[in-house]
Design a protein around this motif. Structure first.
Motif, PDB file in Angstrom:
ATOM      1  N   ARG A 181       0.828  -1.200   0.000  1.00 33.04           N
ATOM      2  CA  ARG A 181       0.000   0.000   0.000  1.00 33.04           C
ATOM      3  C   ARG A 181       0.866   1.255   0.000  1.00 33.04           C
ATOM      4  NH1 ARG A 181      -4.296   0.461   4.591  1.00 33.04           N
ATOM      5  NH2 ARG A 181      -4.933  -1.454   3.572  1.00 33.04           N
ATOM      6  N   ASP A 182       1.951   1.250   0.801  1.00 34.27           N
ATOM      7  CA  ASP A 182       2.850   2.408   0.855  1.00 34.27           C
ATOM      8  C   ASP A 182       3.501   2.671  -0.493  1.00 34.27           C
ATOM      9  OD1 ASP A 182       2.255   2.731   3.522  1.00 34.27           O
ATOM     10  OD2 ASP A 182       4.009   1.612   4.202  1.00 34.27           O
ATOM     11  N   VAL A 183       3.912   1.612  -1.168  1.00 37.58           N
ATOM     12  CA  VAL A 183       4.538   1.756  -2.483  1.00 37.58           C
ATOM     13  C   VAL A 183       3.554   2.394  -3.451  1.00 37.58           C
ATOM     14  CG1 VAL A 183       5.469   0.506  -4.458  1.00 37.58           C
ATOM     15  CG2 VAL A 183       6.124  -0.160  -2.141  1.00 37.58           C
ATOM     16  N   LEU A 184       2.325   1.917  -3.463  1.00 41.65           N
ATOM     17  CA  LEU A 184       1.321   2.458  -4.374  1.00 41.65           C
ATOM     18  C   LEU A 184       0.969   3.890  -4.008  1.00 41.65           C
ATOM     19  CD1 LEU A 184      -0.958  -0.687  -4.694  1.00 41.65           C
ATOM     20  CD2 LEU A 184       0.749   0.126  -6.318  1.00 41.65           C
ATOM     21  N   ALA A 185       0.914   4.192  -2.721  1.00 36.84           N
ATOM     22  CA  ALA A 185       0.604   5.554  -2.288  1.00 36.84           C
ATOM     23  C   ALA A 185       1.709   6.516  -2.706  1.00 36.84           C
ATOM     24  CB  ALA A 185       0.401   5.586  -0.778  1.00 36.84           C
ATOM     25  N   ARG A 186       2.956   6.106  -2.542  1.00 32.04           N
ATOM     26  CA  ARG A 186       4.076   6.965  -2.949  1.00 32.04           C
ATOM     27  C   ARG A 186       4.083   7.191  -4.460  1.00 32.04           C
ATOM     28  NH1 ARG A 186       7.304   4.141   1.109  1.00 32.04           N
ATOM     29  NH2 ARG A 186       7.786   2.649  -0.519  1.00 32.04           N
ATOM     30  N   ALA A 187       3.631   6.212  -5.205  1.00 35.45           N
ATOM     31  CA  ALA A 187       3.577   6.348  -6.657  1.00 35.45           C
ATOM     32  C   ALA A 187       2.383   7.188  -7.097  1.00 35.45           C
ATOM     33  CB  ALA A 187       3.508   4.972  -7.308  1.00 35.45           C
ATOM     34  N   ASN A 188       1.516   7.569  -6.147  1.00 38.00           N
ATOM     35  CA  ASN A 188       0.349   8.414  -6.400  1.00 38.00           C
ATOM     36  C   ASN A 188      -0.580   7.770  -7.439  1.00 38.00           C
ATOM     37  OD1 ASN A 188      -1.285  10.616  -5.917  1.00 38.00           O
ATOM     38  ND2 ASN A 188      -0.315  11.846  -7.512  1.00 38.00           N
ATOM     39  N   LEU A 189      -0.879   6.514  -7.252  1.00 34.96           N
ATOM     40  CA  LEU A 189      -1.730   5.796  -8.182  1.00 34.96           C
ATOM     41  C   LEU A 189      -3.168   5.790  -7.699  1.00 34.96           C
ATOM     42  CD1 LEU A 189       0.546   2.712  -8.847  1.00 34.96           C
ATOM     43  CD2 LEU A 189       0.221   4.681 -10.329  1.00 34.96           C
ATOM     44  N   GLY A 206      -6.978   4.034  -7.504  1.00 32.09           N
ATOM     45  CA  GLY A 206      -7.359   2.651  -7.226  1.00 32.09           C
ATOM     46  C   GLY A 206      -7.279   1.769  -8.452  1.00 32.09           C
ATOM     47  N   ARG A 207      -7.770   2.276  -9.594  1.00 34.70           N
ATOM     48  CA  ARG A 207      -7.748   1.504 -10.825  1.00 34.70           C
ATOM     49  C   ARG A 207      -6.316   1.281 -11.293  1.00 34.70           C
ATOM     50  NH1 ARG A 207      -6.666   2.408 -15.672  1.00 34.70           N
ATOM     51  NH2 ARG A 207      -7.432   1.137 -17.360  1.00 34.70           N
ATOM     52  N   ASP A 208      -5.512   2.337 -11.268  1.00 39.18           N
ATOM     53  CA  ASP A 208      -4.118   2.213 -11.694  1.00 39.18           C
ATOM     54  C   ASP A 208      -3.348   1.251 -10.789  1.00 39.18           C
ATOM     55  OD1 ASP A 208      -4.501   4.009 -13.775  1.00 39.18           O
ATOM     56  OD2 ASP A 208      -3.839   5.724 -12.583  1.00 39.18           O
ATOM     57  N   ALA A 209      -3.606   1.344  -9.500  1.00 42.53           N
ATOM     58  CA  ALA A 209      -2.945   0.452  -8.556  1.00 42.53           C
ATOM     59  C   ALA A 209      -3.347  -0.995  -8.814  1.00 42.53           C
ATOM     60  CB  ALA A 209      -3.295   0.850  -7.126  1.00 42.53           C
ATOM     61  N   GLY A 265      -2.053  -6.188 -10.574  1.00 42.14           N
ATOM     62  CA  GLY A 265      -2.533  -7.324 -11.354  1.00 42.14           C
ATOM     63  C   GLY A 265      -1.540  -7.748 -12.419  1.00 42.14           C
ATOM     64  N   THR A 266      -0.873  -6.777 -13.039  1.00 42.63           N
ATOM     65  CA  THR A 266       0.128  -7.089 -14.060  1.00 42.63           C
ATOM     66  C   THR A 266       1.309  -7.835 -13.461  1.00 42.63           C
ATOM     67  OG1 THR A 266      -0.522  -5.173 -15.373  1.00 42.63           O
ATOM     68  CG2 THR A 266       1.661  -6.082 -15.797  1.00 42.63           C
ATOM     69  N   VAL A 267       1.753  -7.396 -12.299  1.00 41.79           N
ATOM     70  CA  VAL A 267       2.874  -8.066 -11.621  1.00 41.79           C
ATOM     71  C   VAL A 267       2.484  -9.502 -11.254  1.00 41.79           C
ATOM     72  CG1 VAL A 267       4.268  -8.093  -9.505  1.00 41.79           C
ATOM     73  CG2 VAL A 267       3.915  -5.948 -10.757  1.00 41.79           C
ATOM     74  N   ILE A 268       1.318  -9.666 -10.674  1.00 37.29           N
ATOM     75  CA  ILE A 268       0.862 -11.002 -10.270  1.00 37.29           C
ATOM     76  C   ILE A 268       0.632 -11.881 -11.487  1.00 37.29           C
ATOM     77  CG2 ILE A 268      -0.986 -12.294  -9.129  1.00 37.29           C
ATOM     78  CD1 ILE A 268      -1.263  -9.840  -7.248  1.00 37.29           C
ATOM     79  N   LEU A 269       0.086 -11.313 -12.565  1.00 42.94           N
ATOM     80  CA  LEU A 269      -0.139 -12.078 -13.800  1.00 42.94           C
ATOM     81  C   LEU A 269       1.180 -12.622 -14.332  1.00 42.94           C
ATOM     82  CD1 LEU A 269      -1.842 -13.081 -16.175  1.00 42.94           C
ATOM     83  CD2 LEU A 269      -1.644 -10.791 -17.178  1.00 42.94           C
ATOM     84  N   GLU A 270       2.194 -11.774 -14.399  1.00 43.11           N
ATOM     85  CA  GLU A 270       3.489 -12.232 -14.904  1.00 43.11           C
ATOM     86  C   GLU A 270       4.098 -13.300 -13.997  1.00 43.11           C
ATOM     87  OE1 GLU A 270       4.695 -11.648 -17.899  1.00 43.11           O
ATOM     88  OE2 GLU A 270       2.824 -10.548 -18.169  1.00 43.11           O
ATOM     89  N   GLU A 271       3.986 -13.137 -12.686  1.00 44.76           N
ATOM     90  CA  GLU A 271       4.491 -14.153 -11.758  1.00 44.76           C
ATOM     91  C   GLU A 271       3.759 -15.479 -11.940  1.00 44.76           C
ATOM     92  OE1 GLU A 271       4.144 -12.465  -7.849  1.00 44.76           O
ATOM     93  OE2 GLU A 271       5.838 -11.126  -8.153  1.00 44.76           O
ATOM     94  N   ALA A 272       2.446 -15.404 -12.121  1.00 40.97           N
ATOM     95  CA  ALA A 272       1.647 -16.621 -12.308  1.00 40.97           C
ATOM     96  C   ALA A 272       2.047 -17.332 -13.595  1.00 40.97           C
ATOM     97  CB  ALA A 272       0.158 -16.278 -12.326  1.00 40.97           C
ATOM     98  N   LEU A 301      -6.295 -12.536 -15.421  1.00 43.58           N
ATOM     99  CA  LEU A 301      -6.862 -12.134 -16.709  1.00 43.58           C
ATOM    100  C   LEU A 301      -8.306 -11.669 -16.543  1.00 43.58           C
ATOM    101  CD1 LEU A 301      -5.300 -14.884 -18.955  1.00 43.58           C
ATOM    102  CD2 LEU A 301      -4.943 -12.404 -19.177  1.00 43.58           C
ATOM    103  N   VAL A 302      -9.048 -12.280 -15.636  1.00 46.25           N
ATOM    104  CA  VAL A 302     -10.411 -11.818 -15.332  1.00 46.25           C
ATOM    105  C   VAL A 302     -10.348 -10.403 -14.764  1.00 46.25           C
ATOM    106  CG1 VAL A 302     -12.413 -12.189 -13.833  1.00 46.25           C
ATOM    107  CG2 VAL A 302     -11.397 -14.125 -15.052  1.00 46.25           C
ATOM    108  N   LEU A 303      -9.408 -10.162 -13.855  1.00 48.02           N
ATOM    109  CA  LEU A 303      -9.221  -8.817 -13.309  1.00 48.02           C
ATOM    110  C   LEU A 303      -8.884  -7.836 -14.428  1.00 48.02           C
ATOM    111  CD1 LEU A 303      -8.762  -6.745 -10.998  1.00 48.02           C
ATOM    112  CD2 LEU A 303      -6.388  -7.539 -10.964  1.00 48.02           C
ATOM    113  N   THR A 304      -7.948  -8.210 -15.287  1.00 48.97           N
ATOM    114  CA  THR A 304      -7.554  -7.363 -16.406  1.00 48.97           C
ATOM    115  C   THR A 304      -8.744  -7.061 -17.301  1.00 48.97           C
ATOM    116  OG1 THR A 304      -5.303  -8.241 -16.378  1.00 48.97           O
ATOM    117  CG2 THR A 304      -6.044  -7.223 -18.432  1.00 48.97           C
ATOM    118  N   ALA A 305      -9.551  -8.076 -17.583  1.00 46.10           N
ATOM    119  CA  ALA A 305     -10.726  -7.878 -18.429  1.00 46.10           C
ATOM    120  C   ALA A 305     -11.684  -6.880 -17.795  1.00 46.10           C
ATOM    121  CB  ALA A 305     -11.433  -9.216 -18.681  1.00 46.10           C
ATOM    122  N   GLY A 306     -11.911  -7.001 -16.496  1.00 43.86           N
ATOM    123  CA  GLY A 306     -12.806  -6.076 -15.807  1.00 43.86           C
ATOM    124  C   GLY A 306     -12.285  -4.648 -15.840  1.00 43.86           C
TER     125      GLY A 306
END
Length: 78
Positions: free
Chosen positions: A2-10, A12-15, A20-27, A40-45
């Motif tokens: 959460r701190d990383v995303l807050a510092r990046a000023n993202l 909710g959707r961007d975060a 999701g992209t990081v987790i998708l690549e790891e998966a 991919l369902v998250l990405t589609a939504g």
């Protein structure tokens, strides 16, 4: 995280998209078909919510193929 995303000023959707992209690549690297399909369902939504319907359909179709276990499931980067 959460701190990383807050510092990046993202937003909710961007975060969600970045995480999701990081987790998708790891998966994909782990070969975890279920986690890949769920991300991919998250990405589609997210794409659908953003008005990117064609991209949403592609991601949803890939997730559906993975969930169905069909041989037509080809995992490619979005």
């Amino acid at each position: 995280m959460r701190d990383v995303l807050a510092r990046a000023n993202l937003s909710g959707r961007d975060a969600a998209e970045r995480l999701g992209t990081v987790i998708l690549e790891e998966a994909r690297v782990r070969g975890d078909r279920w986690a890949t399909a769920m991300m991919l369902v998250l990405t589609a939504g997210l794409r659908l919510w953003s008005g990117e319907t064609e991209e949403a359909v592609v991601a949803a179709g890939e997730a559906d193929a993975i969930f169905a276990g069909g041989s037509e499931a080809t995992i490619v980067p979005l």
